[in-house]
Structure formats: C-alpha cells, structure tokens
Design a protein around this motif. Structure first.
Motif, PDB file in Angstrom:
ATOM      1  N   GLN A  14     -81.576 -44.686   1.073  1.00 46.34           N
ATOM      2  CA  GLN A  14     -82.218 -43.374   1.083  1.00 46.34           C
ATOM      3  C   GLN A  14     -83.493 -43.401   0.223  1.00 46.34           C
ATOM      4  OE1 GLN A  14     -79.363 -40.294   0.318  1.00 46.34           O
ATOM      5  NE2 GLN A  14     -80.947 -38.744   0.126  1.00 46.34           N
ATOM      6  N   ASP A  15     -83.398 -44.022  -0.952  1.00 46.85           N
ATOM      7  CA  ASP A  15     -84.563 -44.136  -1.840  1.00 46.85           C
ATOM      8  C   ASP A  15     -85.698 -44.873  -1.135  1.00 46.85           C
ATOM      9  OD1 ASP A  15     -83.157 -42.846  -3.754  1.00 46.85           O
ATOM     10  OD2 ASP A  15     -82.708 -44.618  -4.965  1.00 46.85           O
ATOM     11  N   GLU A  18     -87.277 -42.679   1.451  1.00 50.78           N
ATOM     12  CA  GLU A  18     -88.125 -41.652   0.827  1.00 50.78           C
ATOM     13  C   GLU A  18     -89.449 -42.257   0.366  1.00 50.78           C
ATOM     14  OE1 GLU A  18     -85.650 -40.050  -2.235  1.00 50.78           O
ATOM     15  OE2 GLU A  18     -84.543 -38.761  -0.848  1.00 50.78           O
ATOM     16  N   HIS A  21     -91.593 -42.810   3.306  1.00 49.88           N
ATOM     17  CA  HIS A  21     -92.124 -41.524   3.779  1.00 49.88           C
ATOM     18  C   HIS A  21     -93.332 -41.114   2.932  1.00 49.88           C
ATOM     19  CE1 HIS A  21     -91.972 -37.549   5.688  1.00 49.88           C
ATOM     20  NE2 HIS A  21     -92.260 -37.064   4.495  1.00 49.88           N
ATOM     21  N   ARG A  22     -93.206 -41.283   1.610  1.00 52.35           N
ATOM     22  CA  ARG A  22     -94.302 -40.918   0.698  1.00 52.35           C
ATOM     23  C   ARG A  22     -95.535 -41.768   0.970  1.00 52.35           C
ATOM     24  NH1 ARG A  22     -90.009 -40.470  -3.259  1.00 52.35           N
ATOM     25  NH2 ARG A  22     -90.350 -42.561  -4.049  1.00 52.35           N
ATOM     26  N   THR A 161     -89.401 -31.441  -4.180  1.00 50.42           N
ATOM     27  CA  THR A 161     -89.084 -31.697  -2.779  1.00 50.42           C
ATOM     28  C   THR A 161     -89.871 -30.725  -1.920  1.00 50.42           C
ATOM     29  OG1 THR A 161     -86.858 -32.349  -3.421  1.00 50.42           O
ATOM     30  CG2 THR A 161     -87.222 -31.918  -1.094  1.00 50.42           C
ATOM     31  N   LYS A 163     -90.450 -30.600   1.899  1.00 49.01           N
ATOM     32  CA  LYS A 163     -90.091 -31.249   3.183  1.00 49.01           C
ATOM     33  C   LYS A 163     -91.230 -31.205   4.185  1.00 49.01           C
ATOM     34  CE  LYS A 163     -85.140 -30.800   2.632  1.00 49.01           C
ATOM     35  NZ  LYS A 163     -84.155 -29.761   2.504  1.00 49.01           N
ATOM     36  N   GLY A 167     -92.129 -34.886   1.388  1.00 54.95           N
ATOM     37  CA  GLY A 167     -90.693 -35.121   1.256  1.00 54.95           C
ATOM     38  C   GLY A 167     -90.255 -34.991  -0.191  1.00 54.95           C
ATOM     39  N   VAL A 168     -89.643 -36.056  -0.708  1.00 57.82           N
ATOM     40  CA  VAL A 168     -89.155 -36.031  -2.089  1.00 57.82           C
ATOM     41  C   VAL A 168     -90.125 -36.835  -2.954  1.00 57.82           C
ATOM     42  CG1 VAL A 168     -87.200 -36.541  -3.588  1.00 57.82           C
ATOM     43  CG2 VAL A 168     -86.815 -35.963  -1.193  1.00 57.82           C
TER      44      VAL A 168
END
Length: 299
Positions: A14-15, A18, A21-22, A161, A163, A167-168
């Motif tokens: 998950q990390d 994320e 995504h960043r 966060t 979205k 994202g995060v």
DNA sequence: ATCTATCCGGACCGCATTGC
DNA sequence: GCAATGCGGTCCGGATAGAT
C-alpha cells in the motif's frame, strides 16, 4: 529468521502504491523531484518568485491547522488528531497547536526563504532578518518567541489525505532543521530543510498567494477568513459555525460567533481585501473582484 | 574605534473575552 | 451591541558582546 506477517506485507504494498501515486501526480504537474524540486518554480512571477508575496497551500487554508485562539489559552497538544477541514481533505496532526498569530507567519516566511533551494537541502537564515521580515521587534522576548515557533514547527507530524489530488501525502514535519546552540542552549544558527513532500501541497497551483505586508497586518482570525475567500475562485457562503471551527475558537453563544464573524468581515472590507463581505442568516457572503491585496486565487 | 547582532526595560497598545 | 478588563505583545532607544 524474521518473516513479515501478511498485514505488514499488505501495508508495504500500500505504501509503495501511495508513493507511486504521489510521484505520478507530481509528474502530471510537470514536476520531477529528481530534477527540479524548488518551490520557486511553482510560484507566480517566474523563477525566484515575487518578493512581496507569500504562499499558503489551499489544503492548509481551508483547515484549522493554524488557529486564532486567544493567547491566554494554553496551546493544545495533539496526537494524530483530525483537524477541522471544510472539504473532503483529512489532516492528521501531531504536535502543539499552531497559531496564526505567530507560527503561521514564521512558517510562511521560512517557505519563502526555502523557495530557491532544492527541497530537502539545507539552508541558513538570519534570526534578526526573520524578525524584520515578520515586523517583530528585536526584543529578547521576540527572539525567544521566534525560537519557540521554530521548535514548535519542527515538533510536528502532518499527514494529509486529498483523494482528489495527490492521495496520501505520507507523514512529514512542518519544518526540519539542525542547529548550533550557545552555552545557554539557545539556537544561534539553524540549518533548515523543507520536506520534499510539501511539494505535493503546492504542485498544480493548489495554493493561495497573499500580499505579505497586508496579510501580516491582519488579525489572526481575519487571516483565516481571507485564506478561505482567496483560496476559492468563487467562495460559496461560509457558515458562521464553520468559520469559528476554521479559527479553532470556542464560542459560548451563536450571538457571539455572529458578532465575531461580523468584526472579521469588517476588517477584510476595511482593508480592501474584498469588494464586499457580510453576515446574513448565519452565513458569510463574499463578493470578490478588484481585490488589491490578493495576488492570485487558484482552486 | 567601529560595526553588527543580540538583548533589555518600561511604557504603551491591541485583542479576545467578559459582563451588562 | 458595546464598554470594560486584563493579559501579553509591541515599540524603540539604549546597552552589551564579539568580530574586524
């Protein structure tokens, strides 16, 4: 031999997702942290940015990160506390309550100093110069206050966060530094770094710029209001309750909250921040246009 | 001696809160 | 809605210490 549990493996994946995504989010905004990670590239006025403006991420503008509570009240100490936010953005905050009256201005000025330095790289600044830039006196108390603000900003952990955007964010501190101290323990030289993650908050024009001279003259609560107004292209009516929550203040009656909101509206109007702003039916209505102190507003 | 950075002290002032 | 209250911040001339 240590083997990771399934939940730990899931968390790791998950990390990674994320982080990817960043990275993709920043790339979509034309930012590659490997190459150019200076905030100045984001700021209006081309490279270097304008000297008379300071910038605030919209995700901060619309939250109670910097409160306008009375200085007689002790600062709250928070541990992964969810801050009030007007939109679908979550900020988990750890550290002492940050106040608009001092911490906010110190942070904005330090971001200004940091704008021409690669994020994550260290830079030095002069305490006396910082006092001047804040319009604070050169008193012992002001030096003490300044050092306290800087310490408070460092002792934070922020996790945002959003979205709809990056994202995060991944947790980061508002300010990172090493320092050289004198025999009393007072810092005389700071080697400051801004965490590269703050680029997420500024990328894609997700920030608001203010005329520094005019902004720092506003009262703390008026700054919360101008942050709300300026960070929206067309600010929808803001309920008095939400304004009070933005300021982080506690009101003992609706009448007081209304009166508080009216006073802050008047302050903005008197100082030419907006064409018109008033309270009606417990909502703050604002008419922007021909705003002299706001230099840009980006949703 | 001069300059620069830092700090002190005391009168004054601004602001959030309180009380009416 | 407004005046009173009181805390704490502000102002600014001058002092101090260290560097040059």
């Amino acid at each position: 031999m240590y083997t990771e549990t399934l939940p730990a493996q899931v968390q790791k994946l998950q990390d990674k997702a994320e982080a990817l995504h960043r990275k993709n989010y920043l790339l979509s905004k034309g930012i590659d942290l490997q190459n150019s990670s200076q905030l100045a590239f984001q700021f209006p006025g081309a490279i270097g940015g304008r000297e008379d403006v300071r910038h605030m991420p919209n995700d901060y503008c619309r939250s109670s990160l910097f409160t306008a509570r009375n200085n007689k009240q002790p600062r709250k100490n928070m541990l992964r506390t969810k801050l009030f936010h007007l939109h679908d953005v979550e900020i988990l905050y750890t550290g002492f309550e940050l106040r608009a009256v001092d911490d906010e201005l110190v942070w904005m000025q330090l971001v200004h100093y940091a704008k021409d330095v690669d994020l994550g790289s260290t830079f030095e600044f002069n305490l006396t110069q910082l006092l001047q830039d804040l319009d604070w006196p050169r008193s012992g108390a002001a030096y003490l206050r300044l050092r306290e603000c800087i310490s408070r900003l460092r002792a934070t952990e922020v996790l945002v966060t959003n979205k709809k955007a990056y994202g995060v964010s991944g947790s980061f501190s508002m300010l990172e530094y090493d320092s050289l101290n004198d025999e009393k323990g007072d810092q005389h030289t700071y080697y400051v770094r801004m965490n590269p993650k703050i680029m997420l908050l500024f990328a894609g024009n997700l920030f608001t710029s203010h005329n520094w001279d005019a902004y720092k003259r506003l009262s703390p609560a008026a700054r919360r209001l101008v942050d709300y107004v300026s960070s929206h292209k067309t600010p929808l009516p803001l309920s008095v309750d939400n304004f009070v929550s933005l300021c982080g203040v506690e009101m003992d009656s609706a009448a007081r909250a209304r009166s508080f909101a009216r006073a802050k509206c008047q302050e903005l109007k008197n100082n030419g921040w907006v064409a018109d702003i008033f309270v009606e039916n417990d909502r703050i209505h604002c008419l922007k246009a021909a705003v002299k102190n706001r230099t840009c507003s980006i949703n």
